[in-house]
Every structure is written in structure tokens, then in C-alpha cells.
Design a protein around this motif. Structure first.
Motif, PDB file in Angstrom:
ATOM      1  N   GLN A  39      23.402  52.511  -8.299  1.00 20.92           N
ATOM      2  CA  GLN A  39      24.179  51.526  -8.333  1.00 20.92           C
ATOM      3  C   GLN A  39      23.697  50.759  -9.805  1.00 20.92           C
ATOM      4  OE1 GLN A  39      25.451  49.220  -4.934  1.00 20.92           O
ATOM      5  NE2 GLN A  39      24.170  50.615  -3.945  1.00 20.92           N
TER       6      GLN A  39
ATOM      7  N   ARG B 252      27.663  40.946  -8.697  1.00 19.92           N
ATOM      8  CA  ARG B 252      27.543  42.372  -9.338  1.00 19.92           C
ATOM      9  C   ARG B 252      27.472  42.405 -10.700  1.00 19.92           C
ATOM     10  NH1 ARG B 252      30.657  43.255  -4.897  1.00 19.92           N
ATOM     11  NH2 ARG B 252      29.375  44.026  -2.935  1.00 19.92           N
TER      12      ARG B 252
ATOM     13  N   ARG C 294      29.477  31.414  -1.151  1.00 20.34           N
ATOM     14  CA  ARG C 294      28.586  32.482  -1.603  1.00 20.34           C
ATOM     15  C   ARG C 294      29.428  33.755  -1.616  1.00 20.34           C
ATOM     16  NH1 ARG C 294      27.471  37.080   0.010  1.00 20.34           N
ATOM     17  NH2 ARG C 294      28.647  36.536   1.840  1.00 20.34           N
ATOM     18  N   ARG C 295      29.201  34.471  -2.705  1.00 17.94           N
ATOM     19  CA  ARG C 295      29.904  35.651  -2.808  1.00 17.94           C
ATOM     20  C   ARG C 295      28.695  36.801  -3.472  1.00 17.94           C
ATOM     21  NH1 ARG C 295      33.250  33.337  -0.821  1.00 17.94           N
ATOM     22  NH2 ARG C 295      35.035  32.497  -1.864  1.00 17.94           N
ATOM     23  N   SER C 296      29.206  38.210  -3.254  1.00 19.97           N
ATOM     24  CA  SER C 296      28.197  39.237  -3.614  1.00 19.97           C
ATOM     25  C   SER C 296      28.442  39.327  -5.004  1.00 19.97           C
ATOM     26  CB  SER C 296      28.516  40.316  -3.004  1.00 19.97           C
ATOM     27  OG  SER C 296      28.159  40.315  -1.530  1.00 19.97           O
TER      28      SER C 296
ATOM     29  N   TRP D  66      24.783  48.736 -11.879  1.00 22.87           N
ATOM     30  CA  TRP D  66      24.788  47.280 -11.990  1.00 22.87           C
ATOM     31  C   TRP D  66      23.705  46.516 -11.647  1.00 22.87           C
ATOM     32  CZ3 TRP D  66      24.221  44.179  -7.994  1.00 22.87           C
ATOM     33  CH2 TRP D  66      24.220  44.620  -6.747  1.00 22.87           C
TER      34      TRP D  66
ATOM     35  N   CYS E 261      23.358  39.668  -4.345  1.00 27.82           N
ATOM     36  CA  CYS E 261      23.900  40.838  -3.858  1.00 27.82           C
ATOM     37  C   CYS E 261      23.112  41.682  -3.020  1.00 27.82           C
ATOM     38  CB  CYS E 261      24.649  41.617  -4.823  1.00 27.82           C
ATOM     39  SG  CYS E 261      25.985  42.842  -3.900  1.00 27.82           S
ATOM     40  N   PHE E 262      23.390  41.695  -1.649  1.00 26.02           N
ATOM     41  CA  PHE E 262      22.085  42.338  -0.795  1.00 26.02           C
ATOM     42  C   PHE E 262      22.938  43.924  -0.955  1.00 26.02           C
ATOM     43  CE2 PHE E 262      21.289  44.362   3.519  1.00 26.02           C
ATOM     44  CZ  PHE E 262      19.878  43.888   3.403  1.00 26.02           C
ATOM     45  N   VAL E 263      21.868  44.897  -1.085  1.00 25.38           N
ATOM     46  CA  VAL E 263      21.920  46.273  -1.359  1.00 25.38           C
ATOM     47  C   VAL E 263      20.891  46.754  -0.230  1.00 25.38           C
ATOM     48  CG1 VAL E 263      21.585  47.974  -2.704  1.00 25.38           C
ATOM     49  CG2 VAL E 263      22.395  46.056  -3.549  1.00 25.38           C
ATOM     50  N   SER E 264      21.638  47.722   0.503  1.00 29.57           N
ATOM     51  CA  SER E 264      20.679  48.628   1.434  1.00 29.57           C
ATOM     52  C   SER E 264      21.097  49.875   1.513  1.00 29.57           C
ATOM     53  CB  SER E 264      20.718  47.939   2.824  1.00 29.57           C
ATOM     54  OG  SER E 264      22.049  47.932   3.625  1.00 29.57           O
ATOM     55  N   ALA E 265      22.075  50.350   0.383  1.00 25.81           N
ATOM     56  CA  ALA E 265      22.383  51.959   0.190  1.00 25.81           C
ATOM     57  C   ALA E 265      20.968  52.467  -0.574  1.00 25.81           C
ATOM     58  CB  ALA E 265      23.607  52.150  -0.424  1.00 25.81           C
TER      59      ALA E 265
ATOM     60  N   PRO F 177      36.505  37.643  -0.682  1.00 27.40           N
ATOM     61  CA  PRO F 177      37.079  38.819   0.073  1.00 27.40           C
ATOM     62  C   PRO F 177      37.789  38.784   1.116  1.00 27.40           C
ATOM     63  CG  PRO F 177      34.657  38.399   0.169  1.00 27.40           C
ATOM     64  CD  PRO F 177      35.303  37.293  -0.611  1.00 27.40           C
TER      65      PRO F 177
ATOM     66  N   LYS G 147      38.577  38.610   5.019  1.00 29.98           N
ATOM     67  CA  LYS G 147      37.643  38.509   6.056  1.00 29.98           C
ATOM     68  C   LYS G 147      38.932  38.116   7.091  1.00 29.98           C
ATOM     69  CE  LYS G 147      33.658  37.807   3.886  1.00 29.98           C
ATOM     70  NZ  LYS G 147      32.460  38.626   3.716  1.00 29.98           N
TER      71      LYS G 147
HETATM   72  C1  LIG Z   1      23.785  45.778   5.454  1.00 31.94           C
HETATM   73  C2  LIG Z   1      24.615  45.692   4.162  1.00 31.94           C
HETATM   74  C3  LIG Z   1      24.534  46.492   3.042  1.00 31.94           C
HETATM   75  C4  LIG Z   1      25.181  46.305   1.748  1.00 31.94           C
HETATM   76  N1  LIG Z   1      24.995  46.958   0.608  1.00 31.94           N
HETATM   77  C5  LIG Z   1      25.586  47.227  -0.441  1.00 31.94           C
HETATM   78  C6  LIG Z   1      25.207  47.879  -1.548  1.00 31.94           C
HETATM   79  O1  LIG Z   1      24.442  49.084  -1.408  1.00 31.94           O
HETATM   80  N2  LIG Z   1      25.890  47.919  -2.679  1.00 31.94           N
HETATM   81  C7  LIG Z   1      26.698  46.807  -2.843  1.00 31.94           C
HETATM   82  O2  LIG Z   1      27.184  46.613  -4.105  1.00 31.94           O
HETATM   83  N3  LIG Z   1      27.015  45.627  -1.943  1.00 31.94           N
HETATM   84  C8  LIG Z   1      26.037  46.035  -0.838  1.00 31.94           C
HETATM   85  N4  LIG Z   1      26.554  44.976   0.277  1.00 31.94           N
HETATM   86  C9  LIG Z   1      27.308  43.824  -0.140  1.00 31.94           C
HETATM   87  C10 LIG Z   1      28.775  44.024   0.610  1.00 31.94           C
HETATM   88  O3  LIG Z   1      29.415  44.805  -0.027  1.00 31.94           O
HETATM   89  C11 LIG Z   1      29.425  42.485   0.716  1.00 31.94           C
HETATM   90  O4  LIG Z   1      28.599  41.521   1.418  1.00 31.94           O
HETATM   91  C12 LIG Z   1      30.842  42.587   1.052  1.00 31.94           C
HETATM   92  O5  LIG Z   1      31.707  43.412   0.443  1.00 31.94           O
HETATM   93  C13 LIG Z   1      31.400  41.207   1.398  1.00 31.94           C
HETATM   94  O6  LIG Z   1      31.427  40.454   0.144  1.00 31.94           O
HETATM   95  P1  LIG Z   1      30.682  39.042   0.247  1.00 31.94           P
HETATM   96  O7  LIG Z   1      29.311  39.334   0.244  1.00 31.94           O
HETATM   97  O8  LIG Z   1      31.134  38.529  -1.249  1.00 31.94           O
HETATM   98  O9  LIG Z   1      31.277  38.347   1.180  1.00 31.94           O
HETATM   99  C14 LIG Z   1      25.914  45.087   1.516  1.00 31.94           C
HETATM  100  C15 LIG Z   1      25.875  44.207   2.363  1.00 31.94           C
HETATM  101  C16 LIG Z   1      25.378  44.329   3.858  1.00 31.94           C
HETATM  102  C17 LIG Z   1      25.397  43.323   4.548  1.00 31.94           C
END
Ligand SMILES: Cc1cc2nc3c(=O)[nH]c(=O)nc-3n(C[C@H](O)[C@H](O)[C@H](O)COP(=O)(O)O)c2cc1C
Length: 261
Positions: free
Chosen positions: A77, A25, A21-23, A79, A132-136, A170, A172
């Protein structure tokens, strides 16, 4: 996941799903089938919750103008707009407070919602979708956009769609550097003082070695090709020379024949 939902999608090893799994965008404009959205949300529904309270709700957002507004509320954001689906995970604070008080509000609600989010992201990956998880985000704007009542607090958004990128793995930390044995700070590689620095160096060395191996391979290939071209050219020259000698011999023979009485 219910049995029926499982039947539809290929079974993929859970460890492989976790690892790959990858984030994401960048997304294609292919809409996500409702069955697949259902499978993803359902994976969130069965995540662990404190006392099985299930103190979250999920809001699936498909509407283009709402996704645009959400992307803006998420600190521009943009994207995120490309992702055809957003799933907002909200926490039901009143419910969790009634059962667990302040600790429930501060910890359990967030933990439950995060577990649901992770389940969704893994399920999505397993069926060929990206997330992709976003919490900002600006909380009050998200509350306005989705009409959330007072005791409902947004926790995070899972952007969902068909991936249009394959991000590299990424960086780790290594397991030995994020895991202590029996007490805080007790590492199995006890001599390492500055973990971050060492890991970065490890990675640089690893990457350097990989680059070196790639260069050697490329040079080797180039040398092989050059050698092949050279031997082809030499063979061609030798053939030309042989033709020339053969011709000269034939001419000489012909002259000798002519000279005979
Ligand atoms: C609590 C949390 C908040 C995050 N917020 C954002 C965000 O606002 N924007 C974004 O592009 N990615 C966000 N991410 C994704 C992280 O950037 C991403 O998980 C991290 O760079 C590692 O990459 P991977 O998920 O591919 O392993 C968030 C992840 C977590 C766990």
C-alpha cells in the motif's frame, strides 16, 4: 487529554468530528508538528482498557525508510509512504494473558488497541490532520522492521498527516437497518427482507434525486442566462430601429425645410 494539550487546539464538537472523519490516503508533504503527534497519541493513551490494564504500546514512525518498508509490508500500500507519520499500535500479550487468560488475548487486547486507534483518529481529525487505519499487513515483516519482542503483537497502523484529499462521504447503512430492537433480527421496518438491496436502492434513489435537482438547477440557470441574453439582444435591436426611424424623420424634416420657399 490533559488540560494543557486541550488549550492549544480549537474545541470542535465531538459529534461533528465523528461524522466528518474520513479515511485519508493522500497527504501533503508538510511534516506534522511534534505537539500535534503528542496530542494524537495522548488521545489513544486515555482510551478505555480492560481493568485499566493499558496493555498496548504505541510506536511513532517518522523515518522515511521505515515508512517505506511498512508500506511494503502492508501489501504494497504505497500511498502509506506519503503519510509523514505512522503510529503502530501493538498489544502486550503476556501482560493481558496473565490477567485475563485466552479471552484477554483474543478479545480484550484487540478491543483496547482498536479503541485507542479510534481515539487517535478522532483527535487527529479535530486538529486538522488526516488518518487511515491499516491492518492489512504481513505480521512477521512488521515485527522485523520494528524489532518487536516475542510477546508483542502488532494490531494496526494509523497513517497520519495533513490531508491532500477530501473524500466523499462513503456509503454507510442507515441506522434503522443496522439496529435491532430487543432481539436479533427485529427491525423497526419489519417488512424489509433484503436490507442491503433496499439500502442500495435507497441510495440510488437519493443520488438520482440529487442529480435530478442539480440538473434542474443547471437548466434553470442556463435558461435564465439565455433569456437575459435574448432580452439584451432585443433591446439592442429596438434601440437600433429607433435610431434608424429617428434618422429618417430628421432627413425628411430637413428635405421639407429645403423644399419651402
Ligand atoms: C480493521 C480495519 C482495517 C482496515 N485496513 C485498511 C487497509 O489495510 N488499507 C486501507 O486503505 N484502509 C483500511 N481501513 C480503512 C477502511 O477502508 C475505511 O475505514 C472504510 O473504507 C470506511 O471509510 P471511512 O473510514 O472514511 O469511513 C481499515 C479499517 C478497519 C476498521
Amino acid at each position: 487529554m490533559e488540560k494543557t494539550a486541550q488549550k492549544h487546539w480549537p474545541k470542535i464538537d465531538v459529534l461533528e468530528t465523528i461524522r466528518l472523519r474520513r479515511s485519508i490516503r493522500k497527504y501533503t508533504d508538510q511534516p506534522v508538528e511534534w505537539d500535534k503527534i503528542g496530542t494524537v497519541v495522548d488521545a489513544g493513551r486515555v482510551a478505555p482498557t480492560a481493568g485499566n490494564l493499558q496493555s498496548w504500546r504505541f510506536i511513532v514512525i517518522e523515518s522515511g525508510h521505515k515508512r517505506k518498508a511498512i508500506a511494503e509490508a502492508c501489501m504494497q500500500q504505497y500511498w502509506m509512504e506519503e503519510a509523514p507519520v505512522h503510529i503502530l499500535i501493538v498489544m502486550m500479550l503476556k501482560k493481558v494473558r496473565e490477567f485475563y487468560g485466552q479471552r484477554g488475548v483474543e478479545f480484550y487486547a484487540v478491543q483496547e488497541a482498536a479503541m485507542a486507534a479510534q481515539n487517535m483518529m478522532l483527535a487527529a481529525h479535530a486538529i486538522g490532520l488526516g488518518t487511515c487505519f491499516v491492518s492489512a499487513f504481513d505480521e512477521s515483516r512488521v515485527i522485523d522492521i520494528l524489532g518487536l519482542p516475542g510477546d508483542i503483537k502488532p494490531m494496526g497502523i494509523v497513517a497520519l498527516g495533513y490531508p491532500a484529499e477530501t473524500p466523499e462521504e462513503p456509503l454507510k447503512y442507515r441506522i434503522e437497518n443496522v439496529t435491532f430492537m430487543d432481539r436479533w433480527g427485529q427491525q423497526n421496518i419489519a417488512r424489509i427482507k433484503d436490507v442491503d438491496n433496499v439500502i442500495w436502492n435507497f441510495r440510488v434513489v437519493e443520488r438520482g434525486m440529487k442529480l435530478g435537482a442539480d440538473v434542474v438547477k443547471a437548466v434553470d440557470l442556463h435558461t435564465k442566462q439565455a433569456r437575459k441574453r435574448l432580452s439584451e439582444r432585443l433591446a439592442e435591436k429596438a434601440k437600433e430601429k429607433a435610431e434608424e426611424i429617428k434618422k429618417k424623420l430628421e432627413e425628411k424634416e430637413a428635405q421639407e425645410k429645403k423644399g419651402k420657399p
